[in-house]
Design an enzyme around this catalytic site. Structure first.
Site, PDB file in Angstrom:
ATOM      1  CG  ASN A  13      -1.751   1.213   1.367  1.00  0.00           C
ATOM      2  OD1 ASN A  13      -1.834   2.021   0.439  1.00  0.00           O
ATOM      3  ND2 ASN A  13      -2.381   1.387   2.523  1.00  0.00           N
ATOM      4  CD1 TRP A  14       3.812   1.159  -2.787  1.00  0.00           C
ATOM      5  CD2 TRP A  14       3.764   2.298  -4.721  1.00  0.00           C
ATOM      6  NE1 TRP A  14       4.640   0.532  -3.680  1.00  0.00           N
ATOM      7  CE2 TRP A  14       4.631   1.206  -4.873  1.00  0.00           C
ATOM      8  CE3 TRP A  14       3.563   3.167  -5.812  1.00  0.00           C
ATOM      9  CZ2 TRP A  14       5.309   0.948  -6.068  1.00  0.00           C
ATOM     10  CZ3 TRP A  14       4.229   2.906  -7.001  1.00  0.00           C
ATOM     11  CH2 TRP A  14       5.099   1.816  -7.111  1.00  0.00           C
ATOM     12  CE  LYS A  15      -0.222   3.370   4.663  1.00  0.00           C
ATOM     13  NZ  LYS A  15      -0.262   3.527   6.093  1.00  0.00           N
ATOM     14  CG  HIS A 106      -6.095   2.063   4.921  1.00  0.00           C
ATOM     15  ND1 HIS A 106      -5.680   3.044   5.789  1.00  0.00           N
ATOM     16  CD2 HIS A 106      -5.067   1.177   4.825  1.00  0.00           C
ATOM     17  CE1 HIS A 106      -4.445   2.765   6.195  1.00  0.00           C
ATOM     18  NE2 HIS A 106      -4.049   1.640   5.619  1.00  0.00           N
ATOM     19  CD  GLU A 108      -3.155   5.693   6.441  1.00  0.00           C
ATOM     20  OE1 GLU A 108      -3.098   5.693   5.198  1.00  0.00           O
ATOM     21  OE2 GLU A 108      -2.253   5.202   7.163  1.00  0.00           O
ATOM     22  CD  GLU A 178      -3.753  -2.288   7.146  1.00  0.00           C
ATOM     23  OE1 GLU A 178      -2.613  -2.457   6.700  1.00  0.00           O
ATOM     24  OE2 GLU A 178      -4.470  -1.324   6.829  1.00  0.00           O
ATOM     25  N   GLY A 184       2.238   2.406  10.643  1.00  0.00           N
ATOM     26  CA  GLY A 184       3.227   3.474  10.480  1.00  0.00           C
ATOM     27  C   GLY A 184       3.924   3.871  11.777  1.00  0.00           C
ATOM     28  CB  SER A 222       4.894  -1.638  11.890  1.00  0.00           C
ATOM     29  OG  SER A 222       4.514  -0.284  12.107  1.00  0.00           O
ATOM     30  N   GLY A 243       2.665  -1.124   4.253  1.00  0.00           N
ATOM     31  CA  GLY A 243       2.746   0.296   3.908  1.00  0.00           C
ATOM     32  C   GLY A 243       4.178   0.715   3.692  1.00  0.00           C
ATOM     33  N   GLY A 244       4.782   1.321   4.724  1.00  0.00           N
ATOM     34  CA  GLY A 244       6.128   1.886   4.632  1.00  0.00           C
ATOM     35  C   GLY A 244       7.147   0.982   3.953  1.00  0.00           C
TER      36      GLY A 244
HETATM   37  P1  PGA Z   1       2.560   0.377   7.576  1.00  0.00           P
HETATM   38  O1  PGA Z   1       1.135   0.606   6.880  1.00  0.00           O
HETATM   39  O2  PGA Z   1       3.101  -0.937   7.047  1.00  0.00           O
HETATM   40  O3  PGA Z   1       3.399   1.555   7.161  1.00  0.00           O
HETATM   41  O4  PGA Z   1       2.326   0.313   9.032  1.00  0.00           O
HETATM   42  C1  PGA Z   1       0.237  -0.452   6.672  1.00  0.00           C
HETATM   43  C2  PGA Z   1      -1.048   0.059   6.063  1.00  0.00           C
HETATM   44  O5  PGA Z   1      -1.520   1.138   6.468  1.00  0.00           O
HETATM   45  O6  PGA Z   1      -1.635  -0.582   5.176  1.00  0.00           O
END
Ligand code: PGA
Length: 263
Positions: A13-15, A106, A108, A178, A184, A222, A243-244
């Site tokens: 997930n590149w956001k 998600h 966010e 999640e 993050g 994470s 994500g990251g």
């Molecule tokens: P993260 O994000 O791996 O940076 O914690 C995961 C996500 O939000 O899908």
């Protein structure tokens, strides 16, 4: 189907990242890694969720990858088809551009864009009707976990959408658990806590429909190469939403390898 026969998925997930030149380089690096060390589709399937303006270029760039890597939309409109909804992209338009996968719910989106239960249910309904595969994200906040409400919150999020998924559509639904406090932050749920929640989610899904119990349940929050092997070893963790660490081709590849080797 037992949990261990469910195919693994690792999705990046590149956001709202990265700029075009970096995205191209990232894909190039990932393709090189896959060229030298292919990950068989039956061991672990891969996906990348870029920003919406990059969906088509990323899909094109991935076309000649040594193994299939699907392109995933990060979100979809709650409205179907076409129409006067400025700024929106419907499930039908994603399908029309051969984008077959979409993240919905998600945390966010829930936190910053008001995607409450009714909105996510609409999105899932239309995405499935258009023939897309949905990765439905659920997870509790730190406060909810500390008050002992984690399971209740997560199972409620599954129930929120259960009525819009027809029995035969469950094969097109994956769940991504999640925990919000792990996204993050560098904090990951322990493999034991993650496994325990995944087992509860599986139980909840089985109660909704037999088919639902076969859905892949991915863990997110994470995930990195250092914790992927332990997470992948848990019987009800069928993959990861990353994500990251997905912004680095080597890290993403190593996470995918961890799931491919363990499953
Ligand atoms: P993260 O994000 O791996 O940076 O914690 C995961 C996500 O939000 O899908």
């Amino acid at each position: 189907m037992s949990a261990s026969t469910i195919r693994s998925w690792v999705i990046g997930n590149w956001k709202m990242n990265p700029v075009q030149a970096d995205a191209q380089q990232l894909i190039q690096n990932l393709k090189q890694l896959l060229q030298h060390g292919p990950i068989a589709e039956q061991d672990c399937q891969l996906g990348i969720a870029p920003v919406s303006i990059a969906l088509l270029p990323v899909r094109e760039q991935l076309e000649d990858a040594a193994v299939k890597v699907v392109t995933v939309a990060q979100d979809v409109s709650r409205f179907p088809a076409t129409g006067a909804y400025t700024g929106e992209i419907s499930a039908d338009l994603l399908k029309d551009s051969s984008i077959q996968f979409v993240l919905i719910g998600h945390s966010e989106r829930r936190e910053f864009f008001g995607d409450g239960p009714a909105v996510v249910a609409d999105k899932i309904k239309h995405a499935l009707a258009a023939g897309l595969t949905v990765i439905y994200c659920v997870g509790e906040s730190l406060e909810q976990r500390e008050s002992g409400l984690a399971e209740q919150v997560v199972l409620q999020q599954i129930c929120d959408v259960a009525s819009v998924v027809k029995q035969e559509q469950w094969s097109n639904v994956m769940i991504a658990y999640e925990p919000i406090w792990a996204i993050g932050t560098g904090k990951t749920a322990s493999p034991q806590d993650a496994q325990s929640m995944h087992a509860k989610i599986r139980e909840g899904l089985q109660q909704i429909a037999i088919q639902a119990g076969n859905s892949a349940i991915l863990y997110g929050g994470s995930v990195k190469p250092e914790n992927a092997v332990e997470l992948a070893a848990c019987p009800d963790i069928n993959g990861a939403l990353v994500g990251g660490a997905s912004l680095n081709a080597e890290s993403f590849y190593q996470i995918a390898q961890a799931f491919a080797k363990t499953k």
